[in-house]
Write an enzyme that holds these catalytic residues in place. Structure first.
Site, PDB file in Angstrom:
ATOM      1  N   SER A   1       4.210   2.887   7.906  1.00 17.40           N
ATOM      2  CA  SER A   1       3.894   1.649   7.186  1.00 17.40           C
ATOM      3  C   SER A   1       5.094   1.194   6.377  1.00 17.40           C
ATOM      4  O   SER A   1       5.734   1.995   5.699  1.00 17.40           O
ATOM      5  CB  SER A   1       2.730   1.867   6.224  1.00 17.40           C
ATOM      6  OG  SER A   1       1.535   2.052   6.919  1.00 17.40           O
TER       7      SER A   1
ATOM      8  N   ASP B   1       0.061  -7.465   1.382  1.00 15.67           N
ATOM      9  CA  ASP B   1       0.498  -6.073   1.552  1.00 15.67           C
ATOM     10  C   ASP B   1       2.015  -5.955   1.736  1.00 15.67           C
ATOM     11  O   ASP B   1       2.496  -5.242   2.609  1.00 15.67           O
ATOM     12  CB  ASP B   1      -0.241  -5.413   2.728  1.00 15.67           C
ATOM     13  CG  ASP B   1      -0.058  -3.899   2.748  1.00 15.67           C
ATOM     14  OD1 ASP B   1       0.215  -3.316   1.682  1.00 15.67           O
ATOM     15  OD2 ASP B   1      -0.164  -3.309   3.838  1.00 15.67           O
TER      16      ASP B   1
ATOM     17  N   HIS C   1       0.810  -1.215   0.000  1.00 14.02           N
ATOM     18  CA  HIS C   1       0.000   0.000   0.000  1.00 14.02           C
ATOM     19  C   HIS C   1       0.849   1.273   0.000  1.00 14.02           C
ATOM     20  O   HIS C   1       0.355   2.350  -0.303  1.00 14.02           O
ATOM     21  CB  HIS C   1      -1.034   0.000   1.140  1.00 14.02           C
ATOM     22  CG  HIS C   1      -0.517   0.327   2.499  1.00 14.02           C
ATOM     23  ND1 HIS C   1      -0.230  -0.645   3.438  1.00 14.02           N
ATOM     24  CD2 HIS C   1      -0.241   1.511   3.103  1.00 14.02           C
ATOM     25  CE1 HIS C   1       0.187  -0.064   4.557  1.00 14.02           C
ATOM     26  NE2 HIS C   1       0.202   1.241   4.367  1.00 14.02           N
TER      27      HIS C   1
END
Length: 192
Positions: free
Chosen positions: A137, A54, A23
């Protein structure tokens, strides 16, 4: 790792391989890399992705002379799940990449979330109260000895994005590193 916004990532080989979240890069084939030394102008190619898990594997197109890979590699890899209550550290670039690069936060493993539904997919996650924020992230989760155990993927917050003041609540999820390596078809020997 910069695309339209930014996320975190980390080197796993001295050939310039980087792990991050899918992402963070989306459908990009090439992304801009800014190191912890604040040096810019580095480009990485997207080699492999697993959208469902992911995760993404990138590789620098060229390793600059000034980049000492021995100082930036995250290794060794720890393939077992860290035990509940164990100390862990997250490294990332929350919020503002110019001012908060190489942020380290400490917490403990809160739980093992096996087959947890996130969106339409059921996956395994390490849950920890170590704080992560937007921009973190794709950053590494390491144990107290510096062994890589996971990749930051999601943090729950209180407050709203419209007020620009969401507050972390200590509910953060990390992809177990073994699963990330497996779905990207990365051999463990490459990590030593």
């Amino acid at each position: 790792v910069q695309k339209s916004g930014h996320g975190s990532g980390f080197f796993i080989t001295d050939e310039g391989h980087i792990l991050t979240n899918y992402h963070v890069i989306g459908e990009a084939r090439r992304v801009r890399i800014v190191t912890g030394f604040r040096k810019t102008g580095i480009t990485a190619e997207v080699l492999r992705v697993d959208k469902a898990r992911d995760v993404a594997l990138l590789k620098l197109e060229e390793i600059p002379d000034w980049l000492n890979m021995d100082k930036v590699l995250i290794r060794p890899v720890r393939l077992d799940w860290p035990r509940v209550g164990e100390d862990v550290y997250a490294i990332g670039v929350p919020k503002d990449w110019k001012n908060f690069r190489n942020t380290v936060t400490k917490g403990i493993i809160s739980g093992h979330r096996k087959y947890k539904r996130v969106g339409a997919i059921r996956s395994n996650f390490i849950q920890a109260d170590v704080e992560i924020h937007p921009g973190s992230s794709g950053g590494p989760l390491v144990d107290e000895y510096g062994n890589l155990v996971g990749i930051a993927t999601e943090g729950y917050v209180a407050g709203s994005e419209s007020t620009h003041s969401p507050i972390g609540v200590g509910l953060n999820l990390f992809i177990p590193i073994q699963e990330a390596l497996d779905v990207l078809n990365i051999s463990y020997d490459d990590q030593e």
